[in-house]
Scaffold this active site. Structure first.
Site, PDB file in Angstrom:
ATOM      1  N   ASP A  34       0.861  -1.182   0.000  1.00 27.99           N
ATOM      2  CA  ASP A  34       0.000   0.000   0.000  1.00 27.99           C
ATOM      3  C   ASP A  34       0.900   1.236   0.000  1.00 27.99           C
ATOM      4  OD1 ASP A  34       0.995   0.388   2.493  1.00 27.99           O
ATOM      5  OD2 ASP A  34      -0.903   0.194   3.538  1.00 27.99           O
ATOM      6  N   HIS A  63      -6.939 -21.696   9.855  1.00 30.88           N
ATOM      7  CA  HIS A  63      -8.279 -22.125   9.444  1.00 30.88           C
ATOM      8  C   HIS A  63      -9.059 -20.963   8.822  1.00 30.88           C
ATOM      9  CE1 HIS A  63     -12.426 -23.361   9.401  1.00 30.88           C
ATOM     10  NE2 HIS A  63     -12.684 -22.250  10.074  1.00 30.88           N
ATOM     11  N   CYS A 111      -9.360 -27.942   5.586  1.00 29.70           N
ATOM     12  CA  CYS A 111      -8.006 -27.462   5.888  1.00 29.70           C
ATOM     13  C   CYS A 111      -7.281 -28.412   6.844  1.00 29.70           C
ATOM     14  CB  CYS A 111      -8.033 -26.021   6.408  1.00 29.70           C
ATOM     15  SG  CYS A 111      -8.196 -25.822   8.195  1.00 29.70           S
ATOM     16  N   CYS A 144     -14.949 -27.980   6.526  1.00 26.59           N
ATOM     17  CA  CYS A 144     -13.699 -27.390   6.029  1.00 26.59           C
ATOM     18  C   CYS A 144     -12.670 -28.486   5.778  1.00 26.59           C
ATOM     19  CB  CYS A 144     -13.167 -26.389   7.056  1.00 26.59           C
ATOM     20  SG  CYS A 144     -11.571 -25.682   6.614  1.00 26.59           S
ATOM     21  N   ASP A 192      -8.535  -6.595   0.544  1.00 24.30           N
ATOM     22  CA  ASP A 192      -7.681  -7.050   1.644  1.00 24.30           C
ATOM     23  C   ASP A 192      -8.405  -6.838   2.952  1.00 24.30           C
ATOM     24  OD1 ASP A 192      -6.259  -4.450   3.109  1.00 24.30           O
ATOM     25  OD2 ASP A 192      -6.761  -4.050   1.023  1.00 24.30           O
ATOM     26  N   CYS A 243      -8.463 -28.368  10.485  1.00 23.04           N
ATOM     27  CA  CYS A 243      -9.717 -29.095  10.699  1.00 23.04           C
ATOM     28  C   CYS A 243      -9.508 -30.599  10.548  1.00 23.04           C
ATOM     29  CB  CYS A 243     -10.805 -28.582   9.750  1.00 23.04           C
ATOM     30  SG  CYS A 243     -11.343 -26.931  10.221  1.00 23.04           S
TER      31      CYS A 243
HETATM   32 ZN   LIG Z   1     -10.469 -25.501   8.646  1.00 19.90          ZN
END
Ligand SMILES: [Zn+2]
Length: 378
Positions: A92, A357, A328, A326, A288, A331
């Site tokens: 930025d 996560h 990920c 999820c 963002d 998880c």
């Molecule tokens: Zn997750």
């Protein structure tokens, strides 16, 4: 330089699917830009950030200028190498700090004002702790009290030393309580600074111009007209977008209509989970937000069933992952009980796990929205 291609424009909304190509790879849009303020996503290693499928990061020019200084970053092979992020990267302009160190501190408020706004900042007003001049802003370093000056020339020179793929023009983000007289004055200055930022660029990095104008349609329209007439590679949308979600959606819609369709658009500093659909529908390509990591460090997990406060003792008996839907790594490997235990025991790994996560959650959600645009249902 960058290249942007719209792969598909939705017929149902302003949403569009695109590819933003940079010297460090392609970005599928619309997408989240992870906020790496000081050159790191807080609580995560860069490799972890890659594993959350985050495609693009934004670093803060103002903070990196103060610490460690752009000369140090440049001496270590510029920002990509310094932070081990061989992927697309933005910096930025530092303009937002004009506001947050100035009127923001004086008035004790963020860029978004809740409730009724009054005209508390008038034409020719100056904040207490810094001086805004035609050429930029003089302020005291919050690190050591030194007098510092940041303007379009200085910002671009710093951003060139940092070496991100995409830079932003230096702008002023006026306070939400500014009256229209102040806003007009500020906007004219931001527009002059936009042209000066372009003139100061000597590198092949892309440069986005920033549209300001507060919550007033005629000022946004005027700003979009001036900024899009300049040869920027893309456009940022800064400043206040109204105090409530409905106003924000309406204002983003205006911006979607006012910006040229062939160039990428970035929404600066906005994006709670409930905002994302509106941001995408308004035709934004990137945005963002510190929300996934800020909330993550404070124990709030974003899930398909809403927000979970992982500091609650009831989760100590809960063997499920943060979000059963999820995919990920967190998880897959850890239970709510374990994560809650870590927060209560003040183990810093707790912050890393929920941040990981939350970023994965955002990126999964955006991948689904991209699929919906492709399939013609969004
Ligand atoms: Zn997750």
């Amino acid at each position: 330089m960058i290249h942007f291609r719209v792969l598909k424009q939705s017929k149902r909304s302003r949403a569009r699917l695109g590819i933003l190509s940079t010297p460090h790879g392609d970005v599928e849009t619309p997408t989240l830009v992870g906020v790496a303020t000081q050159g790191a996503i807080k609580a995560l290693m860069t490799d972890d950030v890659v594993a959350t499928h985050t495609q693009l990061l934004i670093c803060n020019t103002f903070h990196l200028h103060l610490k460690p200084g752009e000369a140090i970053v440049a001496a270590h092979g510029k920002l990509h190498k310094f932070m081990h992020w061989n992927r697309p990267l933005m910096t930025d302009s530092g303009g937002f700090q004009v506001f947050s160190l100035g009127f923001g501190r004086d008035l004790n408020m963020g860029k978004i004002l809740k409730g009724a706004s009054s005209e508390r900042v008038r034409a020719h007003d100056q904040p207490q702790s810094l001086t805004i001049t035609e050429h930029g802003v003089r302020f005291r370093s919050p690190v050591d009290g030194h007098s510092l000056f940041l303007g379009p020339k200085e910002s671009i020179a710093i951003q060139q030393k940092l070496g991100a793929d995409i830079m932003f023009a230096f702008d002023e983000c006026p306070p939400p309580v500014a009256g229209t007289a102040y806003l007009r004055e500020s906007l004219a200055r931001t527009h002059r600074w936009a042209a000066q930022s372009l003139a100061a660029r000597t590198s092949r990095q892309a440069l986005y111009g920033i549209v300001q104008g507060g919550k007033f349609f005629r000022l946004r329209k005027e700003s979009a007209r001036v900024i899009t007439a300049l040869p920027f590679d893309g456009f940022g949308i800064g400043g206040e977008l109204g105090g409530d979600k409905a106003t924000m959606a309406r204002m983003l819609g205006w911006m979607g209509d006012l910006l040229p369709p062939a160039k990428p658009r970035h929404l600066l500093g906005t994006g709670h989970p409930e905002d994302i659909l509106g941001i995408v529908r308004a035709g934004m390509d990137t945005f963002d937000s510190i929300a996934p990591t800020h909330y993550g460090r404070h124990g709030v997990a974003f899930t398909s069933a809403g927000r979970l406060d992982m500091k609650k003792t009831s989760f100590l008996k809960d063997d499920r992952p943060l979000d059963p839907k999820c995919g990920c790594k967190v998880c897959h490997d850890y239970s709510r009980a374990y994560i809650t235990h870590l927060f209560r025991a003040k183990e810093i790994a707790a912050m890393s796990l929920v941040s990981f996560h939350n970023l994965s959650f955002y990126n999964d959600y955006l991948a689904r929205l991209r699929r919906d645009i492709r399939r013609g249902v969004l």
